[in-house]
Write an enzyme that holds these catalytic residues in place. Structure first.
Site, PDB file in Angstrom:
ATOM      1  N   CYS A 351       0.784  -1.237   0.000  1.00  0.00           N
ATOM      2  CA  CYS A 351       0.000   0.000   0.000  1.00  0.00           C
ATOM      3  C   CYS A 351       0.818   1.291   0.000  1.00  0.00           C
ATOM      4  CB  CYS A 351      -1.053   0.007   1.105  1.00  0.00           C
ATOM      5  SG  CYS A 351      -0.735  -1.049   2.498  1.00  0.00           S
ATOM      6  N   ARG A 380       6.937 -11.199   5.224  1.00  0.00           N
ATOM      7  CA  ARG A 380       6.508 -11.002   6.610  1.00  0.00           C
ATOM      8  C   ARG A 380       7.183 -12.035   7.482  1.00  0.00           C
ATOM      9  NH1 ARG A 380       0.005  -9.887   5.685  1.00  0.00           N
ATOM     10  NH2 ARG A 380       0.330  -8.183   4.213  1.00  0.00           N
ATOM     11  N   GLN A 398       0.746 -10.937  -3.294  1.00  0.00           N
ATOM     12  CA  GLN A 398      -0.655 -10.547  -3.186  1.00  0.00           C
ATOM     13  C   GLN A 398      -1.196 -10.087  -4.536  1.00  0.00           C
ATOM     14  OE1 GLN A 398      -0.001  -7.491  -0.111  1.00  0.00           O
ATOM     15  NE2 GLN A 398      -1.423  -8.657   1.160  1.00  0.00           N
ATOM     16  N   ASP A 400      -2.912  -7.556  -5.281  1.00  0.00           N
ATOM     17  CA  ASP A 400      -3.215  -6.406  -4.436  1.00  0.00           C
ATOM     18  C   ASP A 400      -3.620  -5.201  -5.280  1.00  0.00           C
ATOM     19  OD1 ASP A 400      -3.391  -5.104  -2.054  1.00  0.00           O
ATOM     20  OD2 ASP A 400      -1.237  -4.929  -1.697  1.00  0.00           O
ATOM     21  N   HIS A 402      -5.204  -0.986  -4.807  1.00  0.00           N
ATOM     22  CA  HIS A 402      -5.672   0.109  -3.960  1.00  0.00           C
ATOM     23  C   HIS A 402      -6.464   1.066  -4.813  1.00  0.00           C
ATOM     24  CE1 HIS A 402      -2.351  -1.696  -1.758  1.00  0.00           C
ATOM     25  NE2 HIS A 402      -3.123  -1.465  -0.721  1.00  0.00           N
ATOM     26  N   LYS A 483     -14.465  -3.478   6.992  1.00  0.00           N
ATOM     27  CA  LYS A 483     -14.054  -4.370   5.906  1.00  0.00           C
ATOM     28  C   LYS A 483     -15.023  -5.509   5.711  1.00  0.00           C
ATOM     29  CE  LYS A 483     -11.253  -7.441   8.811  1.00  0.00           C
ATOM     30  NZ  LYS A 483     -10.037  -8.237   8.916  1.00  0.00           N
ATOM     31  N   HIS A 529      -8.364  -0.910   0.195  1.00  0.00           N
ATOM     32  CA  HIS A 529      -7.424  -2.004  -0.065  1.00  0.00           C
ATOM     33  C   HIS A 529      -8.269  -3.197  -0.470  1.00  0.00           C
ATOM     34  CE1 HIS A 529      -4.194  -0.393   2.769  1.00  0.00           C
ATOM     35  NE2 HIS A 529      -5.263   0.185   3.277  1.00  0.00           N
TER      36      HIS A 529
END
Length: 655
Positions: A351, A380, A398, A400, A402, A483, A529
Site C-alpha cells: 500500500c 513477513r 498478493q 493487491d 488500492h 471491511k 485495499h
RNA sequence: GCCCGAGUAGCUCAGUUGGUCAGAGCAGGCGCCUUGUAAGCGUCAGGUCGUCGGUUCGAAUCCGACCUCGGGCUCCA
C-alpha cells in the site's frame, strides 16, 4: 397433586404430574424418544433431563439429531476425558474443556511439569471407556462462590474461573464453565469426580462412547502467551459409530488432498531444506499453473478498469514511518538493512508504494476513481510455528490493488468491487461464499463518524446487492476502517478465507493525500485495499486441495496426453500434438516404449484431463480413442475434430 | 516463539530387546518385449540412516544440542 401443562414444538400440549422432568416428558411422548433424549430445551434454554419442568413451559426434547444434542455429547465426553485424566494422574489439575466443531478438548496441568505422550492417549481412552461402561449419572449441583472455592481447593484454574464468574466477568472464552449471575453449578459423576460446569449434560456416561482421542497439544492458559502452557487433548465425538467412522474417513480424505503432498507428487512445487523455512521453488508444471492463474487475474483486472503498477521489494524507513507500519507492525517485518547510511526494510505490504504513485502528481476529481493493481511480493516475519506449506509462508505474492476515490464514489465502487471479486472467484470453480462484515471497533478509531457510517452502509448494501450471506463482526474492523472478508467453501466443505475488501481512512491522512474537487477545493480521497485471492501461493494451494490435484482443463499444465499404440502410430500422434499446439493447447506424446496400460496409468496418476490412444483404426479414419479423466470407460473412434471441439469448449468455459 | 511428535535412496515405507540391518516397491539408467486403455520381463545405479557431539567393545537403534518437517497454541496491524 396438581398437574402441569407443557407445550411441545408442534403446538400440541401435554399434561403431566407436578414435578415431571424432561425425561418423564420424553417417555410420555414415546419410548423411542425417551431412549434418544439427551437434554430438554425449556422455554429456549437447554436443561438436564432430570430437571423438573415448570408449568406452562414450552419444551422440546433434544436428541443427537440436532447440533445442540451433538454439542452436549461432545461436552459430556470432555468431562469423561477430564475424569479419566484426573484418575490416572494424581496431582493433575484441569482448566477448561469445551465442545468444538466435530469434537472437544480439555486442558490440563500435570504434576511436576509432566506432559502427555501419544501413547498416554491409549490409556486415557481405555479409562474413559470404563467410565462409560459404568453408566455414571451426571448430577448437577448449585452453589455459591465460596462453596465453589472450597470444592475446587487445589485447582487454581477452576478457582480463577470462579473468581471471574463471580465478578460477572466470565468472558466468552470461559463460557460453558459456569453459570452467570452468582450461581455456580457443577456436575458430579461417579464417586468423586466433579467439574465446574454450566451444563447441561447427557443423563449418564452410558449415553457416550462414539469418540476417539486424536492428539495432544500445548495451549496457553486463556490463550495468553504470557500464561503457563497447559497440556491439551483433542478428541472427536459423535452420536453413532457410523458418524464417527464417517468423520474419521473424511479426515483421511482431506489428508489425501493435502497440497504439500500433492505438490510434491505432481511435481509442482518443492521445499528444499537449503532455502529455509516456508520458502518454496516452483517446478515447471506448478509454475505453468501459477502463470495461468496470474494471467487470468491480470486479464480480468485490465478489463475491470485497473491500472497496473510495480513497486520495489524494499524501501527506506521513512516510508514505513509515514505509513505507520514501523509503529504498529514492526514485529511482523523483516529486519532492516543498512545501506549508504540509510535504513531499508523489505516490504510487508504494497500500500505505501501505491500511495506514492497516487501522490506523484496533482489529482482532480475527474481522475477518480484510480485503481492501482500489482501482483506484489511481500515479506513477513511469521512465527516459525505458524508456517504451513504454501498456505502460510514468509514471502508471498498478493493480488493487491488500492482504489482511491471520493467519498461519494465509495458505495458504487464497493458494489462493483464485490461483484468483480465474486466473478473472479467463480471462474475458479467456487460458488459457495460466506462473507463477514467487520464494523468500527470501540475506542481508538480514525476517521469521522459519518465516514464510518457511510462506508459500513456501503459494504452492507454491496453484500445485499450481491445476495451474499454474511455475518457481522461488531467492532471487528481495524482502527482505520471497516471491511468485508469473503470465505469460499471448497469441494469437501472446508471454508477458506480468500478475499478482503478494506476501507482505509488512515493512510490518506498519514500521507496527506489530496485531490481537487469540482468546487476547486482540496479534499482527502478514501482508499480501499482489496485482494481477491489474497496470496497467489496460498490460492494455488487452496485450488490444489479443492480440485485434489485434478485441475480443470484450462489450468491443467498438460491438457492432453497422446499415446500411440505402437511405434508406427507415432507420426499420427505427433500430428495431433502439432494441431493442438497450433490452437494453443498443451499436449505431449508418450512413445510406445512401454506397454499401453502402463502409459495410461501414468497419465491417470498425473491427473491429465484427456488421454488419447491412437492406433491403426485412428490413423485410417482421423479419429482418436479418448480416455477422459474421471470417465468409467474409454471412448473409441471419436473424430479428431469432435475431440478438439470438445476440448475447446471445456477450456473456454473453464470447467 | 511455546508444547508434543517425527526425520532411513527422488517418492512411499521395512528395519524385532544396540551385534552382516543398510533393505523393498515405485520412479530413474540400460537391455529385451512392439504393445488398443490404470503397473510386461530382466538388469544396473542410489543413502555418512537430518547435523554435530556423547554413552558403548559396537549406534539407524540409547542420551544431549541444533536444523527441518508435522499437529496444536499464539500470531495474521
Amino acid at each position: 397433586m396438581a398437574d402441569i401443562t407443557l407445550s411441545l414444538p408442534d403446538g400440541s400440549q401435554r399434561t403431566l404430574p407436578d414435578g415431571a422432568t424432561g425425561a418423564d416428558l420424553a417417555l410420555d411422548i414415546g419410548p423411542g424418544l425417551a431412549k434418544a433424549a439427551l437434554v430438554a430445551t425449556v422455554d429456549g434454554i437447554e436443561r438436564d433431563l432430570a430437571v423438573p419442568l415448570p408449568d406452562g413451559a414450552t419444551v422440546s426434547i433434544v436428541t443427537a439429531d440436532s447440533d445442540a444434542g451433538l454439542y452436549t455429547i461432545r461436552h459430556s465426553t470432555a468431562h469423561v476425558l477430564a475424569q479419566a485424566v484426573l484418575d490416572l494422574w494424581p496431582g493433575a489439575t484441569y482448566a477448561i474443556g469445551p465442545p468444538i466443531d466435530h469434537g472437544f478438548y480439555y486442558d490440563f496441568l500435570l504434576p511436576e511439569g509432566a506432559t502427555f505422550s501419544p501413547e498416554d492417549l491409549e490409556a486415557i481412552d481405555s479409562r474413559m471407556r470404563e467410565i462409560i461402561a459404568l453408566d455414571q449419572l451426571f448430577e448437577r449441583h448449585e452453589t455459591d462462590a465460596s462453596g465453589a472455592m472450597e470444592l475446587f481447593e487445589g485447582h487454581p484454574y477452576k478457582r480463577e474461573i470462579i473468581e471471574k464468574v463471580s465478578e460477572g466477568d466470565g468472558g466468552a472464552e470461559l463460557s460453558g464453565e459456569a453459570g452467570a449471575s452468582g450461581v455456580l453449578s457443577c456436575y458430579r459423576n461417579g464417586d468423586g469426580f466433579v467439574d465446574l460446569c454450566m451444563g447441561p449434560h447427557v443423563p449418564s456416561t452410558g449415553r457416550l462412547g462414539h469418540f476417539a482421542l486424536q492428539k495432544v497439544a500445548g495451549a496457553y492458559w486463556r490463550g495468553d502467551e504470557s500464561q503457563p502452557m497447559l497440556q491439551r487433548i483433542y478428541g472427536t465425538a459423535w452420536a453413532s459409530k457410523k458418524d464417527l467412522a464417517g468423520h474419521l474417513h473424511r479426515l483421511i480424505e482431506a489428508e489425501k488432498r493435502d497440497h504439500r503432498r500433492l505438490a510434491v507428487e505432481l511435481d509442482l512445487v518443492s521445499w528444499p531444506e537449503s532455502l529455509g523455512p516456508g520458502l518454496a521453488v516452483w517446478h515447471p508444471r506448478g509454475a505453468l499453473i501459477r502463470k495461468l492463474i496470474e494471467d487470468y487475474s491480470r486479464e480480468r483486472h485490465e478489463a475491470g478498469g485497473y491500472d497496473f503498477v510495480f513497486s520495489p521489494h524494499i524501501a527506506k524507513s521513512i516510508l514505513w514511518e509515514t505509513s505507520g507500519h514501523l509503529d504498529f507492525y514492526a514485529d511482523g517485518m523483516y529486519p532492516p538493512m543498512e545501506m549508504d547510511g540509510a535504513t531499508y526494510y523489505p516490504k510487508p505490504m504494497n500500500c505505501p508504494f501505491h500511495v506514492t504513485v497516487f501522490d506523484s502528481s496533482q489529482r482532480s476529481y475527474r481522475d477518480l476513481p484510480l485503481r492501482y493493481f500489482e501482483l506484489g511480493a511481500v515479506y513477513r516475519y511469521e512465527l516459525s510455528g505458524a508456517i504451513h506449506g504454501l498456505m502460510r509462508s514468509r514471502g508471498f505474492t498478493q493480488d493487491d490493488a488500492h482504489i482511491f476515490c471520493t467519498r461519494e464514489q465509495v458505495p458504487a465502487e464497493l458494489a462493483s468491487l464485490l461483484e468483480f471479486t465474486l466473478s473472479v472467484l467463480r471462474a475458479f470453480g467456487f460458488d459457495d461464499f460466506q462473507a463477514k462484515l467487520s464494523t468500527r471497533p470501540e475506542g481508538k478509531a480514525v476517521g469521522e463518524d459519518d465516514l464510518w457510517e457511510m462506508a459500513t452502509d456501503g459494504l452492507r448494501s454491496a453484500l445485499e446487492t450481491a445476495g451474499l450471506s454474511y455475518v457481522v463482526d461488531e467492532g471487528g474492523g481495524a482502527f482505520y476502517g471497516p471491511k468485508i472478508d469473503v470465505d469460499v467453501t471448497d469441494a469437501i466443505g472446508r471454508p477458506w478465507q480468500l478475499s478482503t475488501i478494506q476501507l482505509d481512512f488512515n493512510l490518506p491522512e498519514r500521507f496527506g493525500l489530496e485531490y481537487v474537487g469540482s468546487d476547486g477545493e482540496r479534499h482527502r480521497p478514501v482508499m480501499i485495499h482489496r485482494a481477491l485471492m489474497g496470496s497467489i501461493e496460498r490460492f494455488f494451494g487452496v485450488l490444489l486441495e479443492h480440485f485434489a490435484g485434478a485441475f480443470p482443463a484450462w489450468l491443467a499444465p498438460e491438457q492432453v496426453r497422446i499415446l500411440p499404440v505402437a511405434a508406427e502410430h507415432q507420426q499420427y500422434a505427433e500430428s495431433i500434438r502439432s494441431s493442438l499446439g497450433d490452437r494453443g493447447y498443451r499436449s505431449t506424446v508418450v512413445p510406445a516404449d512401454e506397454p499401453l496400460g502402463k502409459r495410461v496409468r501414468a497419465g491417470k496418476v498425473t491427473k491429465v484431463p484427456h488421454i488419447l490412444v491412437v492406433g491403426d483404426d485412428d490413423v485410417a479414419n482421423s479419429t482418436v480413442g479418448e480416455n477422459a479423466r474421471g470417465a468409467d470407460s474409454p471412448e473409441r473412434d471419436l473424430p479428431l475434430d469432435a475431440f478438439i471441439e470438445r476440448l475447446a469448449d471445456e477450456v473456454a468455459t473453464r470447467v
